[in-house]
Write a protein that holds these residues in place. Sequence first.
Motif, PDB file in Angstrom:
ATOM      1  N   MET B 216       0.820  -1.210   0.000  1.00  0.00           N
ATOM      2  CA  MET B 216       0.000   0.000   0.000  1.00  0.00           C
ATOM      3  C   MET B 216       0.849   1.254   0.000  1.00  0.00           C
ATOM      4  N   THR B 217       1.978   1.180   0.689  1.00  0.00           N
ATOM      5  CA  THR B 217       2.823   2.377   0.744  1.00  0.00           C
ATOM      6  C   THR B 217       3.297   2.744  -0.650  1.00  0.00           C
ATOM      7  N   LYS B 218       3.649   1.722  -1.406  1.00  0.00           N
ATOM      8  CA  LYS B 218       4.121   2.002  -2.774  1.00  0.00           C
ATOM      9  C   LYS B 218       3.032   2.676  -3.579  1.00  0.00           C
ATOM     10  N   VAL B 219       1.806   2.170  -3.400  1.00  0.00           N
ATOM     11  CA  VAL B 219       0.704   2.748  -4.162  1.00  0.00           C
ATOM     12  C   VAL B 219       0.463   4.182  -3.724  1.00  0.00           C
ATOM     13  N   LYS B 220       0.498   4.381  -2.401  1.00  0.00           N
ATOM     14  CA  LYS B 220       0.248   5.730  -1.870  1.00  0.00           C
ATOM     15  C   LYS B 220       1.273   6.712  -2.398  1.00  0.00           C
ATOM     16  N   VAL B 221       2.515   6.247  -2.373  1.00  0.00           N
ATOM     17  CA  VAL B 221       3.588   7.142  -2.769  1.00  0.00           C
ATOM     18  C   VAL B 221       3.505   7.460  -4.255  1.00  0.00           C
ATOM     19  N   GLY B 222       2.754   6.689  -4.953  1.00  0.00           N
ATOM     20  CA  GLY B 222       2.483   7.042  -6.340  1.00  0.00           C
ATOM     21  C   GLY B 222       3.394   6.389  -7.335  1.00  0.00           C
TER      22      GLY B 222
END
Lengths: 418, 519
Positions: B216-222
């Motif tokens: 999820m962090t990767k997705v959040k970070v864009g």
Amino acid sequence: MRACAGPRLGAAMMEGLDDGPDFLSEEDRGLKAINVDLQSDAALQVDISDALSERDKVKFTVHTKSSLPNFKQNEFSVVRQHEEFIWLHDSFVENEDYAGYIIPPAPPRPDFDASREKLQKLGEGEGSMTKEEFTKMKQELEAEYLAIFKKTVAMHEVFLCRVAAHPILRRDLNFHVFLEYNQDLSVRGKNKKEKLEDFFKNMVKSADGVIVSGVKDVDDFFEHERTFLLEYHNRVKDASAKSDRMTRSHKSAADDYNRIGSSLYALGTQDSTDICKFFLKVSELFDKTRKIEARVSADEDLKLSDLLKYYLRESQAAKDLLYRRSRSLVDYENANKALDKARAKNKDVLQAETSQQLCCQKFEKISESAKQELIDFKTRRVAAFRKNLVELAELELKHAKGNLQLLQNCLAVLNGDT
Amino acid sequence: MAAEREPPPLGDGKPTDFEDLEDGEDLFTSTVSTLESSPSSPEPASLPAEDISANSNGPKPTEVVLDDDREDLFAEATEEVSLDSPEREPILSSEPSPAVTPVTPTTLIAPRIESKSMSAPVIFDRSREEIEEEANGDIFDIEIGVSDPEKVGDGMNAYMAYRVTTKTSLSMFSKSEFSVKRRFSDFLGLHSKLASKYLHVGYIVPPAPEKSIVGMTKVKVGKEDSSSTEFVEKRRAALERYLQRTVKHPTLLQDPDLRQFLESSELPRAVNTQALSGAGILRMANKAADAVNKMTIKMNESDAWFEEKQQQFENLDQQLRKLHVSVEALVCHRKELSANTAAFAKSAAMLGNSEDHTALSRALSQLAEVEEKIDQLHQEHAFADFYMFSELLSDYIRLIAAVKGVFDHRMKCWQKWEDAQITLLKKREAEAKMMVANKPDKIQQAKNEIREWEAKVQQGERDFEQISKTIRKEVGRFEKERVKDFKTVIIKYLESLVQTQQQLIKYWEAFLPEAKAIA
């Protein structure tokens, strides 16, 4: 390699070769195909009829059939080891008379280390897996060992056949000694000093090669060949490496099928619901598919990877020929300059003249034979690629169809049950 | 008593229905639907558990028991009301007296007990069928899709919103096709609500997909790379499977929380699902306590069926894990194979370029093309391997964990019953002592306590038998589902493999003439 007198492995490893005969026949076709137009004429036929793998060496039985008067008998066999092949190859390379020929590349050293290691590890891990798994993996590793063994035998055989087919090289004395002398040739492997000497020789050669290649060639044919070979050699190297990796991945995937099949089998035997038959059938499918996938990997290895590897070595040998020719050209030009100088100073003119004459002859001789050799090389290469690519496609088709059949049969049974 | 009461105005317009209904829960759910999109109702599910237990174990239907039951029910109802939203009030206030609501189940109890014999399960089943009839005969005609992941917001507060589309002809839903937007924590919230309601009475609640902080962090970070798109797709597929499994469960399908999740456009944010929230930490503490307890409970298993089943599930769990590891390795190797094939294709193309024999050069280029196409095939194959085979296995590994949890709840239930019995014994001893010491006021108190604990013992026994029954049914259902699931998915997987091989044949058949054409 006759099927009946198959290779003999060390005592422990003969069991479980259920794919034996099939494998052999394809093997036979495959590796000989690398050099298609090797006339096995009655004058001289050479092959490796048997091989024995011992601790750390392989003993090849070289069998010759010949009607040539040079030999004492018409048919005879000797036992040779890898080092003796190398000795023979090196003697060709060092022979000035053969400077104008593509010297058939030496066979690679037999390397069973990886396979041996795996077998050892398997033996150590025997306690940690079920009996079925262990037997399966042992079979696999044995098949692998056998495959490597067959390959090395074939490589050595191809080398001898190339020499026997070459109109000039087949008459070489060392070659005849190699074929006939039934004692050990007492050729030891190079010791450290000699290896170091070799290393320096190679360095000098490459440096020289660079210098020599700078000399522009008058002859278009050779100029073209030089550029072509350089590029081709590099690209074949790349393709060979990538093909290797691809083949290995295929093999890993096939190995996974093995484990999946075992797990499914365990599930099937333990389950109490009516799905257990289902699992057993799918487990069977995976087992059978695995065999096919392993074959695909092996065939790709044979028809593609080995082909590329061989032509990597041959193209290097061709490059070496070009180098020798360029070297002789440089020598010729230097001799010319020396002659001019001698004439100018009017000193040692006769000497310079003879020397120049010799260089000229040498250069022309090399050029002539080199041209023919390179043309032959191309013909051989095209034919080999054609044969192997056709066979590769045919085998891939055969395996894909086999896979498809298996899958469709399995689905029919599974759908019928549900 | 029953005859005098009017049926409470439950807005359905089908007064006869509730007589058929044994489950109070259905009563309440239909109420909720008329009250149009009300947020989460109280926990009716615990009521039917008591209800049914009253019925099915009721060979001793004394008034005392019923009264106690009614009090119990009433007590529960009151508790729920006070905890929950004011939505509950309209129901109660519209009645002549609060007693109406719980009485209606009692109305059901009276006639039921007269007519029944010991065949408790029969009644239970009949009620199930009746519920299904209520749902207009199309029992599981409900399709759920999870699609269109969309990133909402920015930075660390960003999240993915998924569209949940429901297509159904079930009458309990107001429309036949509708969709809502949900985020991952909403799914977790739904699961946590369902689990808290149903797990401890023996229902196998399908587990929700797992959190992944890294993903999820990767997705959040864009990061717009292939690994984050893969992650989102993996999650989307997992959420879809999760909902599909949940709605297949007949009891869970009736749950109002599930309905609300599927239907209502706004959902209160489920903050309790965050790992480091107060509730999250409480969950972790509970899990630890549970683990310790499990080791200390020594249950006298009187029913061999349970022991057998537990062993079976243990074995199944192990085997599935092993298989899962192998399949994951296969996925990995196939991805590798795909990459290597692509590299080889490029290399072969280069070789073809430098080859100066025209026909061979062309053939090599063709070979490069074939290998490129095969690379694509390998990629698709890897997807199939993963999404069908591997994910199926990991889903079932988690489901089996839920099954084991349900067995554990049964153990805890047994423990509670045991404890009640022990306490009752102690109270009886205390009473005896009082008798001897002759203290009349203390004796009365002791007698009261004994009555209280007798009731608890009976309740405990009922609960235990109830949960055992439910588990048996659930396990039967689970096994059937499992068999169906595996068969369907594996057949689908094999069919995709058939496709792959057929394509492979096409490619090589096209290449063969090219190779033969080398002159």
